[in-house]
Write a protein that holds these residues in place. Sequence first.
Motif, short mmCIF file in Angstrom:
data_model
loop_
_atom_site.label_atom_id
_atom_site.label_comp_id
_atom_site.label_asym_id
_atom_site.label_seq_id
_atom_site.Cartn_x
_atom_site.Cartn_y
_atom_site.Cartn_z
N ILE A 178 14.47 22.86 21.84
CA ILE A 178 14.14 23.28 20.48
C ILE A 178 15.07 24.43 20.11
O ILE A 178 15.35 25.31 20.94
N SER A 179 15.56 24.40 18.87
CA SER A 179 16.47 25.45 18.41
C SER A 179 16.29 25.64 16.92
O SER A 179 15.69 24.80 16.25
N VAL A 180 16.79 26.77 16.42
CA VAL A 180 16.67 27.07 15.00
C VAL A 180 18.03 27.40 14.40
O VAL A 180 18.91 27.92 15.09
N ASP A 181 18.17 27.07 13.13
CA ASP A 181 19.32 27.47 12.33
C ASP A 181 18.74 28.28 11.17
O ASP A 181 18.29 27.70 10.17
N LYS A 182 18.73 29.59 11.31
CA LYS A 182 18.08 30.43 10.31
C LYS A 182 18.83 30.42 8.98
O LYS A 182 18.22 30.62 7.94
N ASP A 183 20.11 30.17 9.00
CA ASP A 183 20.87 30.10 7.75
C ASP A 183 20.45 28.91 6.90
O ASP A 183 20.55 28.95 5.67
N LYS A 184 19.98 27.85 7.57
CA LYS A 184 19.57 26.64 6.86
C LYS A 184 18.06 26.43 6.89
O LYS A 184 17.58 25.38 6.46
N ASN A 185 17.32 27.42 7.40
CA ASN A 185 15.85 27.32 7.49
C ASN A 185 15.43 26.01 8.15
O ASN A 185 14.51 25.32 7.69
N THR A 186 16.10 25.67 9.22
CA THR A 186 15.89 24.39 9.89
C THR A 186 15.60 24.59 11.37
O THR A 186 16.27 25.39 12.03
N VAL A 187 14.63 23.86 11.87
CA VAL A 187 14.34 23.81 13.30
C VAL A 187 14.70 22.42 13.80
O VAL A 187 14.42 21.42 13.13
N HIS A 188 15.36 22.39 14.95
CA HIS A 188 15.80 21.13 15.53
C HIS A 188 15.07 20.85 16.85
O HIS A 188 14.65 21.78 17.54
N LEU A 189 14.97 19.57 17.16
CA LEU A 189 14.50 19.16 18.48
C LEU A 189 15.52 18.17 19.02
O LEU A 189 15.59 17.03 18.55
N GLN A 190 16.33 18.62 19.96
CA GLN A 190 17.29 17.75 20.63
C GLN A 190 16.59 17.06 21.78
O GLN A 190 16.05 17.73 22.67
N MET A 191 16.59 15.73 21.75
CA MET A 191 15.88 14.94 22.75
C MET A 191 16.90 14.13 23.54
O MET A 191 17.55 13.24 22.97
N ASP A 192 17.03 14.42 24.80
CA ASP A 192 17.95 13.72 25.69
C ASP A 192 17.18 12.97 26.77
O ASP A 192 16.01 13.25 27.02
N SER A 193 17.85 12.04 27.41
CA SER A 193 17.25 11.25 28.49
C SER A 193 15.90 10.68 28.04
O SER A 193 14.89 10.77 28.76
N LEU A 194 15.89 10.10 26.88
CA LEU A 194 14.64 9.59 26.31
C LEU A 194 14.10 8.43 27.15
O LEU A 194 14.86 7.61 27.70
N GLU A 195 12.79 8.37 27.20
CA GLU A 195 12.06 7.35 27.96
C GLU A 195 11.11 6.61 27.02
O GLU A 195 10.71 7.16 25.98
N PRO A 196 10.75 5.38 27.36
CA PRO A 196 9.79 4.65 26.50
C PRO A 196 8.51 5.44 26.26
O PRO A 196 7.91 5.31 25.18
N GLU A 197 8.11 6.26 27.21
CA GLU A 197 6.90 7.07 27.06
C GLU A 197 7.04 8.14 25.99
O GLU A 197 6.05 8.77 25.60
N ASP A 198 8.25 8.39 25.52
CA ASP A 198 8.47 9.36 24.44
C ASP A 198 8.23 8.75 23.06
O ASP A 198 8.30 9.46 22.05
#
Length: 117
Positions: A69-89
């Motif tokens: 999870i990360s934020v870009d305060k200049d763009k008022n945006t929060v991100h969720l980078q999801m790697d190694s995704l599994e079917p359970e996700d």
Amino acid sequence: QAQLAESGGGLVQSGGSLRLSCVAPKSAFTVGLLAWYRQAPGKERDFVASVTSGGSTHYSGSVQGRFTISVDKDKNTVHLQMDSLEPEDTAVYYCFADIPFPRRMLWGQGTQVTVSS
């Protein structure tokens, strides 16, 4: 009632990556807390990750080491980078903002993430 704007969901193969984004009120980034939750079919909505205005992050055990999870305060945006995704996700992912002044708890409309095996 959804008051956050999410984007970035989709269909991906197991082992792949996706990045979710959510535009939130500026106050969520200065004094509040931002988080991602998810809800799989037939299950309750579960916590995924959070970040405080001070930058502290917390993850559920099931995504620790795979999601960021990360934020870009200049763009008022929060991100969720999801790697190694599994079917359970596979789930609908919701953005959440907890803003203390004035007191508000906001949810996004949800974005579908589907991971195929």
